[in-house]
Design a protein around this motif. Structure first.
Motif, short mmCIF file in Angstrom:
data_model
loop_
_atom_site.label_atom_id
_atom_site.label_comp_id
_atom_site.label_asym_id
_atom_site.label_seq_id
_atom_site.Cartn_x
_atom_site.Cartn_y
_atom_site.Cartn_z
N SER A 7 27.12 28.01 50.15
CA SER A 7 27.96 28.22 51.03
C SER A 7 29.49 28.68 50.50
O SER A 7 30.23 29.18 51.51
N GLN A 8 29.75 28.43 49.44
CA GLN A 8 31.01 28.66 48.73
C GLN A 8 31.03 30.07 48.00
O GLN A 8 32.19 30.41 47.44
N LYS A 9 29.93 30.84 47.85
CA LYS A 9 29.97 31.91 46.99
C LYS A 9 30.84 33.18 47.33
O LYS A 9 31.44 33.45 46.39
N GLN A 10 30.99 33.40 48.70
CA GLN A 10 31.99 34.25 48.99
C GLN A 10 33.28 34.14 48.32
O GLN A 10 34.14 34.87 48.04
N ILE A 13 33.73 34.53 44.90
CA ILE A 13 33.78 36.04 44.69
C ILE A 13 35.24 36.40 44.88
O ILE A 13 35.89 37.27 44.01
N TYR A 14 35.71 35.90 46.05
CA TYR A 14 37.25 36.32 46.31
C TYR A 14 38.21 35.72 45.31
O TYR A 14 39.03 36.46 44.97
N LEU A 15 37.85 34.74 44.78
CA LEU A 15 38.85 33.88 43.93
C LEU A 15 38.71 34.89 42.51
O LEU A 15 39.62 35.23 41.84
N LEU A 16 37.44 35.26 42.04
CA LEU A 16 37.12 36.06 41.00
C LEU A 16 38.10 37.18 40.99
O LEU A 16 38.59 37.75 40.05
N GLU A 17 38.03 37.79 42.24
CA GLU A 17 38.65 39.17 42.32
C GLU A 17 40.19 39.08 42.16
O GLU A 17 40.67 39.93 41.31
N THR A 18 40.65 37.87 42.67
CA THR A 18 42.31 37.75 42.64
C THR A 18 42.46 37.70 41.00
O THR A 18 43.39 37.99 40.67
N ILE A 19 41.55 36.94 40.43
CA ILE A 19 41.99 36.53 38.95
C ILE A 19 41.92 37.70 38.06
O ILE A 19 42.67 38.04 37.25
N VAL A 20 40.76 38.55 38.30
CA VAL A 20 40.40 39.66 37.39
C VAL A 20 41.60 40.80 37.85
O VAL A 20 42.06 41.71 36.77
N ASN A 21 42.15 40.70 38.82
CA ASN A 21 43.25 41.71 39.14
C ASN A 21 44.38 41.41 38.54
O ASN A 21 45.62 41.82 39.04
N ILE A 22 44.70 40.32 38.07
CA ILE A 22 45.89 39.81 37.31
C ILE A 22 45.72 40.14 35.75
O ILE A 22 44.95 39.78 35.22
N ASP A 23 46.62 40.89 35.15
CA ASP A 23 46.59 41.43 33.82
C ASP A 23 47.05 40.18 32.98
O ASP A 23 47.74 39.18 33.36
N SER A 24 46.16 39.94 31.92
CA SER A 24 46.55 38.60 31.25
C SER A 24 46.16 38.72 29.75
O SER A 24 45.29 37.94 29.14
N ASN A 25 46.50 39.79 29.13
CA ASN A 25 46.29 39.98 27.70
C ASN A 25 47.04 38.73 26.97
O ASN A 25 47.92 38.22 27.60
N GLU A 355 31.75 46.20 31.01
CA GLU A 355 31.83 44.95 31.01
C GLU A 355 31.29 44.42 32.64
O GLU A 355 32.36 44.77 33.51
N TYR A 356 30.47 43.47 32.89
CA TYR A 356 30.03 42.94 34.01
C TYR A 356 29.67 41.39 34.15
O TYR A 356 29.50 40.81 32.99
N THR A 357 29.78 41.07 35.28
CA THR A 357 29.22 39.61 35.39
C THR A 357 28.15 39.85 36.40
O THR A 357 28.50 40.56 37.79
N ASP A 358 27.25 39.01 36.39
CA ASP A 358 25.79 39.18 37.34
C ASP A 358 26.17 37.98 38.33
O ASP A 358 26.32 36.91 37.99
N LEU A 359 26.55 38.52 39.62
CA LEU A 359 27.01 37.67 40.71
C LEU A 359 25.91 36.82 41.09
O LEU A 359 26.17 35.60 41.57
N ASN A 360 24.71 37.25 40.79
CA ASN A 360 23.60 36.06 41.10
C ASN A 360 23.86 34.87 40.49
O ASN A 360 23.10 33.73 40.66
N SER A 361 24.22 34.97 39.26
CA SER A 361 24.25 33.83 38.31
C SER A 361 25.60 33.07 38.71
O SER A 361 25.63 32.07 37.91
N LEU A 362 26.58 33.61 39.53
CA LEU A 362 27.69 32.63 39.39
C LEU A 362 27.27 31.40 40.23
O LEU A 362 27.78 30.29 39.69
N VAL A 363 26.58 31.18 41.30
CA VAL A 363 26.18 29.87 41.83
C VAL A 363 25.32 29.14 40.82
O VAL A 363 25.63 28.00 40.70
#
Length: 378
Positions: A7-10, A13-25, A355-363
């Motif tokens: 029930s929390q998957k979306q 994914i939204y939190l993942l999008e937020t973190i990925v869109n922050i540069d953190s070298n 580079e990718y993450t399989d979203l099926n594996s997130l849950v």
């Protein structure tokens, strides 16, 4: 727990999008601290205690527990830094193609931050006391050798029974039970400059001396036994018509066990100290910075527990070995049973396009982490 996570998957994914869109070298302190501040808020929202270890040069580290004065027996480590430069997230922001998420650091290892948070949320939602048995370190400098966080990780590892490192999971439900150790050396050769046309005979070529050393370094490779010595960068000289007064080589070393590390370090020092071109002088710096994560009996037992947990959930977990280094080395070297690659599944870390993450594996991987923590806490 599975129903809750699905029930929390979306939201995940939204939190993942937020973190990925922050540069953190690793050298982008502001960016790493922005990721850290976001994660701090998220963990505090579910009642966990977050201690910020402030750093002057690199990003701050986070230390997270359910209770401030508790003594958990399971350590979880994830790093917040990436290899990508500032501006990369704007150039190629988070995207989804099919079942795969793309973006800088999505697999290495921003999906793991989401996984750890939601594993804790799932434990809390289910009323599991196992949440109190977890000690989490989010560090900021893993990609550059964990220079400031190594001591924090080793301190947190003291008295722990288990260590789970959430670097990305391997395809087909793989986890990592052994990793090579990593070393970095720099060999700096000094010679004497001279005009190559007028009086070359009074010069001493640092490049010539370094060339002799490079051949000997390459001969140290022993692929059959897991030892690699790679001279990846060389530079030297001042101009084409000058006998080169200096030359430098940077050397990457990967070792399978501690004995290899001692032996190859001795060999590199011998090569540096022995002069072929008279009049040159060589300075060697560096060391084995990450010890190998060797598969031990304790690691084998921990893997079996994770494999059995996966089987109950319908995931056929298998073990793999890898040549890349990680913070698993620091806990494994202390004799703590350690499993790496517990994060969501993905591939091609550090790649600018693949580079990718399989979203099926997130849950699935979040559930595996939460259930493993429960089983280890029984």
């Amino acid at each position: 727990m599975i129903d809750y996570l699905q029930s929390q998957k979306q939201e995940m994914i939204y939190l993942l999008e937020t973190i990925v869109n922050i540069d953190s070298n690793s050298y982008d302190k502001d960016g790493v601290d922005q990721v850290g501040a976001l994660l701090k808020d998220k963990f505090e929202e579910i009642g966990m205690h977050v201690k910020v270890h402030r750093q002057a040069e690199h990003g701050n580290h986070l230390e997270i527990k359910a209770e401030r004065e508790s003594e958990p027996k399971i350590l979880i480590v994830a790093h917040m830094d990436t290899v990508f430069p500032k501006g990369e997230a704007e150039k190629r922001p988070f995207s989804i193609i099919g079942d795969k998420a793309y973006g800088p650091g999505v697999n290495d290892e921003k999906a793991s931050h989401v996984q750890v948070l939601y594993a804790m949320k799932a434990l809390k939602e289910s009323g599991s006391p196992a949440i109190r048995n977890v000690h989490i370190i989010f560090n900021s400098d893993e990609e550059i050798g964990s220079v400031s966080s190594k001591a924090l990780i080793e301190e947190a590892a003291a008295e722990k029974d288990y260590s789970l490192i959430v670097e990305c999971g391997r395809p087909n439900d793989g986890v990592v039970t052994s990793r090579k150790g990593v070393g970095h050396f720099t060999m700096n050769v000094q010679g004497k400059s001279a005009h190559s046309g007028v009086e070359p005979e009074i010069g001493v070529s640092a490049i010539e001396e370094l060339s002799h050393k490079l051949i000997r370094l390459q001969k140290l490779n022993d692929y059959d036994h897991g030892l690699t010595v790679n001279v990846g960068l060389i530079k030297g000289g001042t101009s084409v018509n000058t006998v080169p007064p200096h030359a430098e080589a940077e050397i990457d070393v990967r070792i399978k066990n501690k004995d290899q590390g001692m032996n190859v370090t001795k060999s590199i020092n011998e090569i540096a100290s022995e002069e072929t071109v008279e009049g040159t002088r060589t300075e060697l710096t560096g060391s084995i910075s990450r010890p190998p994560m060797e598969r031990t009996e304790g690691t084998g037992k921990l893997f079996k527990t994770i494999q059995e947990t996966g089987k109950e959930l319908g995931f056929p977990i298998h073990e793999v070995s890898t040549g890349g280094g990680s913070d698993a080395a620091f806990t494994a070297s202390k004799g703590i049973p350690t499993i790496d690659g517990m994060g969501p599944i993905g591939e091609f870390s550090h790649s600018e396009t693949e580079e990718y993450t399989d979203l099926n594996s997130l849950v699935d991987r979040t559930l595996l982490l939460a259930k493993t923590i429960e089983r280890l806490s029984e």
